[in-house]
Write an enzyme that holds these catalytic residues in place. Structure first.
Site, PDB file in Angstrom:
ATOM      1  N   ASP A 170      30.819  33.275  38.491  1.00  0.00           N
ATOM      2  CA  ASP A 170      29.554  32.546  38.576  1.00  0.00           C
ATOM      3  C   ASP A 170      29.219  32.094  39.993  1.00  0.00           C
ATOM      4  O   ASP A 170      30.088  31.995  40.858  1.00  0.00           O
ATOM      5  CB  ASP A 170      29.615  31.295  37.696  1.00  0.00           C
ATOM      6  CG  ASP A 170      30.531  30.219  38.283  1.00  0.00           C
ATOM      7  OD1 ASP A 170      31.711  30.526  38.512  1.00  0.00           O
ATOM      8  OD2 ASP A 170      30.050  29.103  38.534  1.00  0.00           O
ATOM      9  N   GLY A 197      36.151  31.981  34.037  1.00  0.00           N
ATOM     10  CA  GLY A 197      35.911  33.249  34.725  1.00  0.00           C
ATOM     11  C   GLY A 197      36.537  34.469  34.067  1.00  0.00           C
ATOM     12  O   GLY A 197      35.989  35.566  34.119  1.00  0.00           O
ATOM     13  N   ARG A 249      27.324  34.816  35.116  1.00  0.00           N
ATOM     14  CA  ARG A 249      28.575  35.233  34.484  1.00  0.00           C
ATOM     15  C   ARG A 249      28.376  36.411  33.539  1.00  0.00           C
ATOM     16  O   ARG A 249      29.284  37.186  33.304  1.00  0.00           O
ATOM     17  CB  ARG A 249      29.183  34.082  33.672  1.00  0.00           C
ATOM     18  CG  ARG A 249      29.713  32.912  34.495  1.00  0.00           C
ATOM     19  CD  ARG A 249      30.563  32.013  33.607  1.00  0.00           C
ATOM     20  NE  ARG A 249      30.766  30.685  34.159  1.00  0.00           N
ATOM     21  CZ  ARG A 249      31.769  30.348  34.969  1.00  0.00           C
ATOM     22  NH1 ARG A 249      32.632  31.262  35.362  1.00  0.00           N
ATOM     23  NH2 ARG A 249      31.906  29.110  35.397  1.00  0.00           N
ATOM     24  N   LYS A 291      40.780  39.022  46.813  1.00  0.00           N
ATOM     25  CA  LYS A 291      40.238  38.979  48.171  1.00  0.00           C
ATOM     26  C   LYS A 291      41.369  38.907  49.200  1.00  0.00           C
ATOM     27  O   LYS A 291      42.490  38.512  48.866  1.00  0.00           O
ATOM     28  CB  LYS A 291      39.320  37.762  48.318  1.00  0.00           C
ATOM     29  CG  LYS A 291      37.990  37.903  47.578  1.00  0.00           C
ATOM     30  CD  LYS A 291      37.000  36.867  48.075  1.00  0.00           C
ATOM     31  CE  LYS A 291      35.813  36.734  47.157  1.00  0.00           C
ATOM     32  NZ  LYS A 291      34.901  35.656  47.587  1.00  0.00           N
ATOM     33  N   GLU A 349      43.328  36.898  35.167  1.00  0.00           N
ATOM     34  CA  GLU A 349      42.319  36.243  36.003  1.00  0.00           C
ATOM     35  C   GLU A 349      41.185  37.199  36.340  1.00  0.00           C
ATOM     36  O   GLU A 349      41.360  38.426  36.328  1.00  0.00           O
ATOM     37  CB  GLU A 349      42.966  35.751  37.312  1.00  0.00           C
ATOM     38  CG  GLU A 349      43.361  34.281  37.306  1.00  0.00           C
ATOM     39  CD  GLU A 349      42.162  33.322  37.322  1.00  0.00           C
ATOM     40  OE1 GLU A 349      41.055  33.685  36.867  1.00  0.00           O
ATOM     41  OE2 GLU A 349      42.335  32.192  37.799  1.00  0.00           O
ATOM     42  N   ASP A 350      40.029  36.628  36.651  1.00  0.00           N
ATOM     43  CA  ASP A 350      38.919  37.437  37.153  1.00  0.00           C
ATOM     44  C   ASP A 350      39.075  37.708  38.637  1.00  0.00           C
ATOM     45  O   ASP A 350      38.860  38.816  39.102  1.00  0.00           O
ATOM     46  CB  ASP A 350      37.571  36.752  36.862  1.00  0.00           C
ATOM     47  CG  ASP A 350      37.519  35.307  37.345  1.00  0.00           C
ATOM     48  OD1 ASP A 350      38.577  34.714  37.643  1.00  0.00           O
ATOM     49  OD2 ASP A 350      36.414  34.753  37.415  1.00  0.00           O
ATOM     50  N   ASP A 377      41.168  34.458  45.053  1.00  0.00           N
ATOM     51  CA  ASP A 377      40.438  34.308  46.312  1.00  0.00           C
ATOM     52  C   ASP A 377      41.370  33.664  47.338  1.00  0.00           C
ATOM     53  O   ASP A 377      42.063  34.365  48.082  1.00  0.00           O
ATOM     54  CB  ASP A 377      39.167  33.482  46.052  1.00  0.00           C
ATOM     55  CG  ASP A 377      38.196  33.501  47.215  1.00  0.00           C
ATOM     56  OD1 ASP A 377      38.650  33.656  48.363  1.00  0.00           O
ATOM     57  OD2 ASP A 377      36.977  33.358  46.996  1.00  0.00           O
ATOM     58  N   PHE A 436      31.155  36.572  48.723  1.00  0.00           N
ATOM     59  CA  PHE A 436      31.024  35.866  47.452  1.00  0.00           C
ATOM     60  C   PHE A 436      30.443  36.804  46.402  1.00  0.00           C
ATOM     61  O   PHE A 436      29.378  37.388  46.596  1.00  0.00           O
ATOM     62  CB  PHE A 436      30.137  34.625  47.598  1.00  0.00           C
ATOM     63  CG  PHE A 436      30.295  33.688  46.453  1.00  0.00           C
ATOM     64  CD1 PHE A 436      31.356  32.796  46.416  1.00  0.00           C
ATOM     65  CD2 PHE A 436      29.409  33.711  45.390  1.00  0.00           C
ATOM     66  CE1 PHE A 436      31.528  31.938  45.329  1.00  0.00           C
ATOM     67  CE2 PHE A 436      29.572  32.862  44.298  1.00  0.00           C
ATOM     68  CZ  PHE A 436      30.626  31.980  44.284  1.00  0.00           C
ATOM     69  N   VAL A 437      31.138  36.957  45.304  1.00  0.00           N
ATOM     70  CA  VAL A 437      30.708  37.894  44.262  1.00  0.00           C
ATOM     71  C   VAL A 437      30.410  37.166  42.957  1.00  0.00           C
ATOM     72  O   VAL A 437      30.951  36.088  42.695  1.00  0.00           O
ATOM     73  CB  VAL A 437      31.765  38.998  44.020  1.00  0.00           C
ATOM     74  CG1 VAL A 437      31.825  39.948  45.207  1.00  0.00           C
ATOM     75  CG2 VAL A 437      33.141  38.408  43.745  1.00  0.00           C
TER      76      VAL A 437
END
Ligand SMILES: O=P(O)(O)OC[C@H]1O[C@H](OP(=O)(O)OP(=O)(O)O)[C@H](O)[C@@H]1O
Ligand code: HPA
Ligand SMILES: [Mg+2]
Length: 179
Positions: free
Chosen positions: A158, A43, A164, A130, A98-99, A102, A151-152
């Protein structure tokens, strides 16, 4: 945009601007030090590539791949290393990139794993966070965007390994989930 996407949450321009701001903060913090940035595959690939190029500080780059497993839930907090670092981080200044954070469970595990290796410092930079992450006791120094609990996809993120490569962060249309 394509019919699978519902909306653009964060544009490419907004991402670029934010990464430039974060890079300036990181440059100021790590000036004159020998920074190792660690991307969490897959990610974080886009964030690593663009953040690294926005930095003036010379850095070295390494990668980890981890997989969380459990009974159906996305992130169980039980994590397996698929690819470990090539670098010995003992005594190093380390920044995890990190992307998204969550549930926070992946990062929580990573922080305890990497801190046990004796880095001189260990910080975290994430593009997205989040609200759930607040329930986990982790200190995240650099945060791009706090986003709602949706959810993104895109910009590294992904859904079933797709999306992605979108240059922005978006939300998915319900029919993609079978809705
Ligand atoms: O805070 P959490 O709830 O633990 O979720 C965040 C993690 O989940 C995603 O990775 P994933 O494990 O899906 O693998 P990927 O990076 O290869 O998509 C994302 O890239 C973060 O690493
Ligand atoms: O919202 C998300 N999108 C994609 N991957 C993710 N991994 C954790 N949360 C997410
Ligand atoms: Mg990931």
């Amino acid at each position: 945009m394509g019919t699978d996407l519902q909306s653009v949450l964060i544009t490419k321009e907004e991402i670029d601007t934010k990464l430039a701001e974060l890079a300036a903060e990181i440059d100021a913090e790590y000036a004159g030090r020998d920074l190792l940035i660690v991307g969490v595959l897959k990610g974080a690939v886009m964030v690593m590539a663009d953040l690294a190029r926005a930095l003036s500080t010379p850095v070295t780059m390494d990668w980890m791949a981890v997989s969380s497993y459990g009974a159906g839930t996305k992130s169980s907090g039980v994590v397996r290393i698929l690819k470990d670092l090539d670098t010995d981080i003992g005594g190093r200044d380390v920044l995890i990139v990190e992307d998204i954070i969550d549930s926070g469970l992946t990062l929580s595990w990573l922080l305890s794993n990497l801190s046990s290796r004796g880095p001189a410092s260990l910080n975290v930079c994430t593009l997205l966070r989040k609200p759930e992450a607040a329930k986990v006791d982790i200190d995240v120094k650099y945060v791009g965007f706090d986003i709602p609990n949706e959810f993104v996809v895109g910009y590294g993120l992904d859904y079933a390994e797709k999306y992605r490569n979108l240059p922005f962060v978006g939300t998915l249309a319900p029919h993609v989930y079978g809705g």
